[in-house]
Design an enzyme around this catalytic site. Structure first.
Site, mmCIF file in Angstrom:
data_model
loop_
_atom_site.group_PDB
_atom_site.id
_atom_site.type_symbol
_atom_site.label_atom_id
_atom_site.label_comp_id
_atom_site.label_asym_id
_atom_site.label_seq_id
_atom_site.Cartn_x
_atom_site.Cartn_y
_atom_site.Cartn_z
ATOM 1 N N SER A 8 0.855 -1.194 0.000
ATOM 2 C CA SER A 8 0.000 0.000 0.000
ATOM 3 C C SER A 8 0.885 1.235 0.000
ATOM 4 O O SER A 8 1.400 1.662 1.037
ATOM 5 C CB SER A 8 -0.904 -0.002 1.239
ATOM 6 O OG SER A 8 -1.699 1.150 1.268
ATOM 7 N N HIS A 33 0.068 -1.172 -4.670
ATOM 8 C CA HIS A 33 -1.318 -0.749 -4.505
ATOM 9 C C HIS A 33 -1.361 0.774 -4.389
ATOM 10 O O HIS A 33 -0.732 1.360 -3.506
ATOM 11 C CB HIS A 33 -1.893 -1.393 -3.241
ATOM 12 C CG HIS A 33 -3.365 -1.210 -3.083
ATOM 13 N ND1 HIS A 33 -4.301 -1.976 -3.754
ATOM 14 C CD2 HIS A 33 -4.079 -0.341 -2.308
ATOM 15 C CE1 HIS A 33 -5.509 -1.600 -3.392
ATOM 16 N NE2 HIS A 33 -5.414 -0.615 -2.534
ATOM 17 N N ASP A 35 -3.640 4.031 -3.855
ATOM 18 C CA ASP A 35 -4.920 4.560 -3.372
ATOM 19 C C ASP A 35 -5.098 5.998 -3.842
ATOM 20 O O ASP A 35 -4.322 6.885 -3.459
ATOM 21 C CB ASP A 35 -4.980 4.517 -1.846
ATOM 22 C CG ASP A 35 -5.166 3.116 -1.312
ATOM 23 O OD1 ASP A 35 -6.123 2.443 -1.741
ATOM 24 O OD2 ASP A 35 -4.352 2.678 -0.471
ATOM 25 N N HIS A 66 -6.684 1.740 -6.754
ATOM 26 C CA HIS A 66 -7.946 1.731 -6.013
ATOM 27 C C HIS A 66 -8.516 3.137 -6.039
ATOM 28 O O HIS A 66 -8.029 4.029 -5.341
ATOM 29 C CB HIS A 66 -7.668 1.254 -4.576
ATOM 30 C CG HIS A 66 -8.874 1.196 -3.714
ATOM 31 N ND1 HIS A 66 -8.799 0.977 -2.350
ATOM 32 C CD2 HIS A 66 -10.204 1.326 -3.992
ATOM 33 C CE1 HIS A 66 -10.014 0.975 -1.840
ATOM 34 N NE2 HIS A 66 -10.883 1.198 -2.809
ATOM 35 N N GLY A 144 -10.474 5.356 3.393
ATOM 36 C CA GLY A 144 -10.067 6.740 3.559
ATOM 37 C C GLY A 144 -8.831 6.979 4.389
ATOM 38 O O GLY A 144 -8.188 8.014 4.237
ATOM 39 N N ASP A 175 -8.170 -5.801 1.965
ATOM 40 C CA ASP A 175 -7.613 -4.448 2.086
ATOM 41 C C ASP A 175 -8.012 -3.843 3.431
ATOM 42 O O ASP A 175 -9.195 -3.659 3.710
ATOM 43 C CB ASP A 175 -8.115 -3.560 0.949
ATOM 44 C CG ASP A 175 -7.380 -2.219 0.885
ATOM 45 O OD1 ASP A 175 -6.441 -2.013 1.675
ATOM 46 O OD2 ASP A 175 -7.748 -1.388 0.045
ATOM 47 N N GLY A 176 -7.005 -3.526 4.254
ATOM 48 C CA GLY A 176 -7.250 -2.838 5.520
ATOM 49 C C GLY A 176 -6.999 -3.697 6.735
ATOM 50 O O GLY A 176 -7.501 -4.819 6.832
ATOM 51 N N GLY A 197 -0.052 -2.665 4.673
ATOM 52 C CA GLY A 197 0.206 -1.279 5.049
ATOM 53 C C GLY A 197 1.043 -1.193 6.299
ATOM 54 O O GLY A 197 2.045 -1.895 6.451
#
Length: 220
Positions: A8, A33, A35, A66, A144, A175-176, A197
């Site tokens: 990320s 990735h 964002d 993304h 976010g 994701d996350g 991440g």
């Protein structure tokens, strides 16, 4: 099965972005990735089109873009023209009046389409769209921001997705809040890839060449 590990890049050290890309690539990361946030669909601004183009020029690894933006159809050509075949663009169906039109434009450009679903979005809302895409990015946190906690109720959605997977033939990506415990639990169940991440990869004060093999070991 080979599990995909995606870095990320909103969590990377932007003082040394080129070095970050080189070191992650040498350490064996599978893709980068990206964002993109517009401050409207989510209450944050993140990576820009120029960041995407910079990373695209620095590596031959695939990019996973993304889009957390309102009405991506309005700007989708900016992104598709900056990518290569083998790269992916994920959109959020809630952000578009006619998401199938946007997905078709991605397909027509030679880029791989994907759908991202928020924690509060049910699979039924995107089920028909999975007839034209085979990549589903499942958010385990609200979109976010980085460094959020896993939302436990998302587990119910994963259970449903694993049941739907054989019929529709889509790949599931996480994701996350991707911690070691989540990889150990969900990789054997059917999650194909994990966006990494701050929980496991960035800001650890250790070489990526040490961290990424350890993460791969969690998948075995």
């Amino acid at each position: 099965m080979k599990y995909e590990l995606m870095a990320s890049m909103m969590c990377a050290d932007y003082r040394n972005l080129e070095r970050e890309v080189r070191e992650l690539e040498e350490a064996g990361i599978d893709s980068f990735h990206i964002d993109i946030m517009d401050g409207r669909y989510v209450r944050n601004f993140a990576m820009s089109l120029n960041d995407l183009r910079c990373i695209r020029a620095l590596t031959d690894k695939p990019l996973d873009v993304h889009l957390m933006v309102e009405h991506p159809l309005n700007t989708i050509n900016l992104f598709t023209s900056s990518l290569r075949p083998g790269d992916t663009i994920y959109i959020h169906p809630e952000a578009e009046f006619h998401p199938s039109t946007t997905l078709q434009m991605i397909i027509d450009s030679g880029i791989t389409p994907g759908i991202a679903i928020n924690p509060g979005t049910s699979f039924e809302n995107v089920r028909m769209l999975m007839r034209i895409v085979n990549k589903l990015l499942v958010m385990s946190v609200n979109p976010g921001n980085a460094s959020q906690m896993f939302l436990p109720y998302v587990k119910e959605k994963y259970i449903q997705l694993f049941k739907e997977q054989p019929e529709l033939g889509f790949d599931i990506y996480w994701d996350g809040a991707c911690g070691a415990d989540k990889i150990k639990e969900y990789a054997p169940l059917g999650v194909k890839g994990f966006v990494l991440g701050t929980t496991l990869l960035f800001g650890k004060g250790r070489p990526y060449g040490e961290i990424i093999p350890e993460i791969r070991g969690l998948c075995d």
